[in-house]
Design a protein around this motif. Structure first.
Motif, short mmCIF file in Angstrom:
data_model
loop_
_atom_site.label_atom_id
_atom_site.label_comp_id
_atom_site.label_asym_id
_atom_site.label_seq_id
_atom_site.Cartn_x
_atom_site.Cartn_y
_atom_site.Cartn_z
N GLY A 79 0.87 -1.10 0.20
CA GLY A 79 -0.10 0.26 -0.10
C GLY A 79 0.97 1.34 -0.05
N PRO A 84 0.90 -1.45 -5.60
CA PRO A 84 -0.51 -1.43 -6.06
C PRO A 84 -1.42 -0.80 -4.65
N ARG A 85 -2.14 0.04 -5.30
CA ARG A 85 -3.37 0.45 -4.23
C ARG A 85 -4.49 0.59 -4.80
N SER A 86 -5.44 0.25 -3.84
CA SER A 86 -6.91 0.04 -4.43
C SER A 86 -7.57 1.43 -4.75
N ALA A 87 -8.55 1.42 -5.39
CA ALA A 87 -9.30 2.80 -5.86
C ALA A 87 -9.58 3.54 -4.56
N ALA A 88 -10.17 2.69 -3.48
CA ALA A 88 -10.53 3.14 -2.27
C ALA A 88 -9.65 4.07 -1.71
N ASP A 89 -8.49 3.48 -1.60
CA ASP A 89 -7.11 4.09 -0.95
C ASP A 89 -6.99 5.44 -1.80
N GLU A 90 -6.92 5.28 -3.11
CA GLU A 90 -6.55 6.81 -4.05
C GLU A 90 -7.68 7.64 -3.62
#
Length: 244
Positions: A79, A84-90
């Protein structure tokens, strides 16, 4: 651990990039590492999970520490950085930036973003520590420098870490604030008095909460990126006292 590149700098420091499973990282070792006694290790993590190759990590600081006889390592944990990061994280990161710029309360957004980031990052750092200490030329004791929230978790759960240097500390997830009293290793906390992103009183309260008998606070005027260079030398002297 697989080394993918290496560069020898003019000061003799050897910089090597590596991968450990899905974890990318960089290791800096002193020029005399091959012939001298094993070097103590400093784990260096940037606040907010910036990439371990990011110039703001402080390449000069890393090289300075390595030239003074330390092995220094940094990774992109889960993270963080270029992982890679999730769309929620971004989305949460974008909302956090907007909220801070607007001067609005950011606690819940910060909690939802950074709390899970610490939970994901800590196991990657412990896995990396296992691999680093298995390398020739590197030995304990181990120090930690950088990202406060992650450092608290590692200082509590990783007995091989014997000294820690933290930066800022205004915004720290509730779980790590609760853990602060369990941090008993020697501690150096750097605080920028006018840090626009870390409330001063919260950082002071966190310093007061740490449970160790040997803890030092260095406060300097200026914003988040204005830490004076002499703190680099003071930081190395702190680790000299506790790792050498």
């Amino acid at each position: 651990m697989r080394f993918t590149s290496e560069q020898r700098h003019d000061d003799g420091v050897l910089e090597r990039e590596f991968t450990l499973g899905e974890i990318p990282g960089t290791l800096w070792t002193p020029g005399s590492a091959a012939s001298a006694a094993p070097a103590p290790l400093i784990l260096m993590a940037h606040n907010n999970g910036l990439p371990q190759r990011e110039p703001r990590l402080g390449q000069a600081v890393v090289r300075y520490s390595a030239a003074r006889g330390y092995a220094v390592a940094s990774i992109d944990a889960a993270g963080c950085g270029d992982r890679p990061r999730s769309a929620a994280d971004e989305e949460a990161r974008a909302e956090l930036r907007r909220t801070l710029r607007a001067g609005e309360p950011a606690d819940e957004i910060f909690e939802s973003l950074v709390g899970p980031m610490v939970e994901k990052a800590a196991p990657d750092w412990r896995t990396t520590l296992d691999a680093l200490l298995a390398l020739p030329g590197i030995d304990g004791p181990v120090g930690y420098s950088g990202w406060t929230a992650l450092g608290i978790r590692l200082a509590v759960t990783e007995p091989r870490i014997t000294a820690a240097g933290f930066f800022a500390g205004g915004y720290v997830p509730r779980a790590q604030r609760a853990e602060a009293r369990q941090v008993t290793v020697p501690l150096l906390l750097l605080l920028q008095w006018d840090d626009e992103g870390n409330p001063r009183q919260r950082a002071l309260d966190l310093f007061d909460a740490f449970g160790g008998k040997e803890k030092t606070l260095h406060a300097n005027m200026g914003g988040h990126t204005g830490t004076p260079w002499f703190e680099t030398d003071d930081g190395v002297r702190f680790f000299d006292r506790h790792l050498k």
